[in-house]
Design a protein around this motif. Sequence first.
Motif, PDB file in Angstrom:
ATOM      1  N   PRO A 208       0.819  -1.226   0.000  1.00 40.16           N
ATOM      2  CA  PRO A 208       0.000   0.000   0.000  1.00 40.16           C
ATOM      3  C   PRO A 208       0.852   1.276   0.000  1.00 40.16           C
ATOM      4  O   PRO A 208       0.489   2.260  -0.654  1.00 40.16           O
TER       5      PRO A 208
ATOM      6  N   ALA B  54      -4.107   1.708   3.151  1.00 38.50           N
ATOM      7  CA  ALA B  54      -4.985   0.574   3.458  1.00 38.50           C
ATOM      8  C   ALA B  54      -6.134   1.024   4.369  1.00 38.50           C
ATOM      9  O   ALA B  54      -6.495   0.341   5.327  1.00 38.50           O
ATOM     10  N   GLY B  55      -6.667   2.200   4.083  1.00 37.63           N
ATOM     11  CA  GLY B  55      -7.835   2.695   4.806  1.00 37.63           C
ATOM     12  C   GLY B  55      -7.542   3.386   6.121  1.00 37.63           C
ATOM     13  O   GLY B  55      -8.449   3.870   6.787  1.00 37.63           O
ATOM     14  N   ILE B  56      -6.273   3.444   6.501  1.00 38.24           N
ATOM     15  CA  ILE B  56      -5.910   4.063   7.783  1.00 38.24           C
ATOM     16  C   ILE B  56      -5.150   5.369   7.502  1.00 38.24           C
ATOM     17  O   ILE B  56      -4.238   5.380   6.680  1.00 38.24           O
ATOM     18  N   PRO B  57      -5.553   6.455   8.182  1.00 36.32           N
ATOM     19  CA  PRO B  57      -4.853   7.732   7.940  1.00 36.32           C
ATOM     20  C   PRO B  57      -3.354   7.607   8.213  1.00 36.32           C
ATOM     21  O   PRO B  57      -2.941   6.973   9.184  1.00 36.32           O
TER      22      PRO B  57
ATOM     23  N   SER C 140      -2.764  11.416   3.343  1.00 37.60           N
ATOM     24  CA  SER C 140      -3.246  10.242   2.615  1.00 37.60           C
ATOM     25  C   SER C 140      -3.720   9.159   3.585  1.00 37.60           C
ATOM     26  O   SER C 140      -3.559   9.269   4.806  1.00 37.60           O
ATOM     27  N   GLN C 141      -4.299   8.114   2.996  1.00 42.15           N
ATOM     28  CA  GLN C 141      -4.649   6.926   3.766  1.00 42.15           C
ATOM     29  C   GLN C 141      -3.872   5.752   3.191  1.00 42.15           C
ATOM     30  O   GLN C 141      -3.674   5.662   1.982  1.00 42.15           O
TER      31      GLN C 141
END
Lengths: 422, 74
Positions: free
Chosen positions: A109, A232-235, A229-230
């Motif tokens: 990611p 894998a969905g985490i900030p 940015s994020q």
Amino acid sequence: VTGSEPRSRAGDKGTLEVDFDHHSPAFAEGAEALLAEIRHRCPVAWTSRYGGYWLVTTSAGAHLVMRDDLVFSSGRNSYGGDGLGKAIPKFDPGILMIPGELDGPVHRPYMKLIAQLLSPSRAEALQPVARKWATHFLDQVIETGACDLMYDYAVPVPGAVALEWLGFPPDDWRPMAQTLHDFAGYAADTPQFASALAAFPRIFSRCQEQVEDRIRHPQEDATTEIATSQVAGIPMSEQDAVSIVFTLVLAGLDTTSSLVGSALVHLHRHTEDRRRLIEDPDLLDLATEEFLRLYPPATNSARTVMADTDVCGVQLHKGDRVLVSWVSANHDEDTFSDANRFVLDRFPNPHHSFGLGPHRCLGSHLARVVFKEMLTQALARIPDYVIADEQVVAYPSRAIATGWTTAPATFTPGSRLTTAKT
Amino acid sequence: VGEGNQRLIRIRVDRVACSGHARCFAAAPELYTVDELGFSDIGQLQVSAAMAEAAHRGAAACPERAITVEVVVP
């Protein structure tokens, strides 16, 4: 034959031991010849230096090692000491470098985030920026008829492009670019190196400040994109953003500078190649790949073996350290015909100078854009430049990087294209 | 000649090996395309034998050796 541990680990491969040290002055002076001799005799060789490591010299071997980063790790582990696993011997870079020191699913990611920021189309969009700074720095010297092609051109231009892209203020550009160049270009016992070493923490703290500032005050720049940015969905965490920006600064400046310097020195020494490029600028695309093949800015990359495996018929074991030589793989006769010759319009030319596999250089597209713009302008504006051969100085070590420290040149003076004096 | 032109060329890109160098696109943009990250997005593709030269050109440029080109026998 002594019963040393590496030999017993290599089974009956005691004959694979070679006398090799990529930090040696002999390697700095004649890496190509040393590597050719080893590649022909022993494509996967063992050397006992620095606790022992495998040296992989072929293109096929480089592919095997670089493709699977779960078996050939770039990450931290205790094998061969503590610190950065991509170097032999390891050293402590201060922080965990992201994405370089991550492997496998954790790495991807981050890799995709940076690949998107530096994609072919994003790189192409930075071409006017490269043109602006190449013009600017040539303007500073063109009326005088003399300059140092490294410190006045090859060093500051890639720095200005990358650091403006990241949103650093202009006051940072020259000190950062010059520190990184001096760090690679001078031996450890010189005052230039001592100054570079002393200035190094400042580069990291500026990256920290830059990320902190962009989190509070978002701007239109790459640091803001990274910091907000994020993954894998985490900030993105502030710490990871600092590591990425720091990695981009370290990886993105003196590499392109090195390639520009190597190309300008080559075209000084081979005027027939210079004439062909000036007469037919369309050759620059192919020539760029050939400059990359024969003058790879990054010479070697190390990995750690995480599971017993086989490389080109040689058994490697968990915990072994491996050094892949890009210089050697780029001279592999099985992949490149007439490999020692510089062929301006060579094709195909699937060289390994940006690495291979998931950890390949994500800045490759921007590097090509900046390099081509800088060569184009140099050949158009100072086409008759002559480098003072006796004053050209090479990097003292080619263990990690290669290039020219200085390259003083003279040329027929020309006119500035811009008037603003900063 | 007519029979030869009806043959097809199959291009296969190993998506695990592709690492986003985008050299196929640089060498043969008339045939190869890449996604917004620079990775090949063609997967598997069958084209007219008239495109064979471009297919081989793009494959030869790949530093990962991720592209295979073969003639499809009808």
